[in-house]
Design a protein around this motif. Structure first.
Motif, PDB file in Angstrom:
ATOM      1  N   PRO A 148       5.125  -4.209   6.110  1.00 22.25           N
ATOM      2  CA  PRO A 148       5.523  -5.273   5.191  1.00 22.25           C
ATOM      3  C   PRO A 148       4.574  -5.299   3.988  1.00 22.25           C
ATOM      4  O   PRO A 148       3.544  -4.616   3.985  1.00 22.25           O
ATOM      5  CB  PRO A 148       5.342  -6.549   6.047  1.00 22.25           C
ATOM      6  N   PRO A 149       4.894  -6.095   2.962  1.00 15.39           N
ATOM      7  CA  PRO A 149       3.985  -6.179   1.820  1.00 15.39           C
ATOM      8  C   PRO A 149       2.651  -6.795   2.238  1.00 15.39           C
ATOM      9  O   PRO A 149       2.608  -7.642   3.142  1.00 15.39           O
ATOM     10  CB  PRO A 149       4.726  -7.096   0.835  1.00 15.39           C
ATOM     11  N   ILE A 150       1.559  -6.364   1.585  1.00 13.13           N
ATOM     12  CA  ILE A 150       0.259  -6.939   1.882  1.00 13.13           C
ATOM     13  C   ILE A 150       0.091  -8.279   1.165  1.00 13.13           C
ATOM     14  O   ILE A 150      -0.688  -9.111   1.589  1.00 13.13           O
ATOM     15  CB  ILE A 150      -0.906  -5.985   1.546  1.00 13.13           C
ATOM     16  N   ILE A 151       0.855  -8.484   0.086  1.00 13.41           N
ATOM     17  CA  ILE A 151       0.869  -9.753  -0.650  1.00 13.41           C
ATOM     18  C   ILE A 151       2.290 -10.036  -1.091  1.00 13.41           C
ATOM     19  O   ILE A 151       2.987  -9.130  -1.567  1.00 13.41           O
ATOM     20  CB  ILE A 151      -0.046  -9.699  -1.893  1.00 13.41           C
ATOM     21  N   ALA A 152       2.741 -11.254  -0.912  1.00 21.14           N
ATOM     22  CA  ALA A 152       4.039 -11.692  -1.417  1.00 21.14           C
ATOM     23  C   ALA A 152       3.828 -13.062  -2.079  1.00 21.14           C
ATOM     24  O   ALA A 152       3.194 -13.940  -1.504  1.00 21.14           O
ATOM     25  CB  ALA A 152       5.054 -11.815  -0.279  1.00 21.14           C
TER      26      ALA A 152
ATOM     27  N   ARG B 299       0.873  -1.180   0.000  1.00 18.22           N
ATOM     28  CA  ARG B 299       0.000   0.000   0.000  1.00 18.22           C
ATOM     29  C   ARG B 299       0.903   1.220   0.000  1.00 18.22           C
ATOM     30  O   ARG B 299       1.833   1.315   0.800  1.00 18.22           O
ATOM     31  CB  ARG B 299      -0.875   0.018   1.252  1.00 18.22           C
ATOM     32  N   GLY B 300       0.608   2.149  -0.868  1.00 16.75           N
ATOM     33  CA  GLY B 300       1.449   3.342  -0.976  1.00 16.75           C
ATOM     34  C   GLY B 300       1.360   4.252   0.216  1.00 16.75           C
ATOM     35  O   GLY B 300       2.274   5.016   0.496  1.00 16.75           O
ATOM     36  N   SER B 301       0.259   4.169   0.968  1.00 18.45           N
ATOM     37  CA  SER B 301       0.071   5.046   2.116  1.00 18.45           C
ATOM     38  C   SER B 301       0.870   4.586   3.332  1.00 18.45           C
ATOM     39  O   SER B 301       1.026   5.328   4.286  1.00 18.45           O
ATOM     40  CB  SER B 301      -1.416   5.130   2.471  1.00 18.45           C
ATOM     41  N   GLU B 302       1.368   3.355   3.304  1.00 17.63           N
ATOM     42  CA  GLU B 302       2.157   2.837   4.426  1.00 17.63           C
ATOM     43  C   GLU B 302       3.638   2.993   4.103  1.00 17.63           C
ATOM     44  O   GLU B 302       4.109   2.537   3.078  1.00 17.63           O
ATOM     45  CB  GLU B 302       1.837   1.359   4.668  1.00 17.63           C
ATOM     46  N   ASP B 303       4.373   3.623   5.011  1.00 17.46           N
ATOM     47  CA  ASP B 303       5.788   3.865   4.752  1.00 17.46           C
ATOM     48  C   ASP B 303       6.708   2.783   5.299  1.00 17.46           C
ATOM     49  O   ASP B 303       7.838   2.659   4.856  1.00 17.46           O
ATOM     50  CB  ASP B 303       6.207   5.209   5.344  1.00 17.46           C
TER      51      ASP B 303
END
Length: 162
Positions: free
Chosen positions: A156-160, A149-153
């Motif tokens: 971790p990834p939301i999907i891998a 998500r671009g809003s989270e700096d």
């Protein structure tokens, strides 16, 4: 984004390991990233005439299938940067330092061993609207994808997958 890749599977008709695959990435306004990997069959193949595996088409209505209008491609890989500059969509607003910083940050967030990978092994696609931004990071070798998500700096990834 589309690409031709060569897999490690053995083509029994030729006894070689040069299997051709097609990669396509379709990015939608609602954040969906459709990734398809398709086996390319040769016309003269005596072993089989159709791919061993074919994904079902994802059923979407037309309202959901709105492609994003703008995608920012970020990569420190010279070959990828050359292709970006050949097209009219380039990263004129991002310096090499900013691109390296973005890729390095996402690699760290995905908890990828940086001693085994350098930043040139990744392509980042940033897309989305004013409401929400997404980043899809593609690891070239070995193949993997990571969605952020671009809003989270720092998360971790939301999907891998890979």
């Amino acid at each position: 984004l589309t690409a031709q890749t060569y897999g490690g599977g053995c083509d029994l008709s030729k006894m070689n390991f040069e299997e051709e695959l097609q990669l396509s990435v379709h990015l939608h306004e609602d954040g969906v990233a459709r990734i398809r990997i398709k086996e390319v069959m040769e016309e003269d193949s005596s072993v089989r005439s159709t791919p061993r595996w074919t994904s079902d088409e994802l059923v979407l209505n037309e309202k959901e299938m709105v492609a994003v209008e703008e995608v920012q491609v970020i990569s420190t890989n010279p070959a990828v940067q050359g292709k970006i500059h050949e097209s009219e969509r380039n990263n004129d607003n991002m310096s090499d330092y900013e691109m390296k910083s973005t890729v390095s940050s996402l690699v760290k967030r995905a908890n990828i061993d940086s001693s085994m990978n350098n930043d040139d092994n990744f392509i980042v696609l940033t897309y989305g609207g004013d409401e929400e931004q997404w980043k899809l990071m593609i690891q070239i070798q070995p193949f993997a994808v990571y969605m952020f998500r671009g809003s989270e700096d720092n998360g971790p990834p939301i999907i891998a997958a890979g």
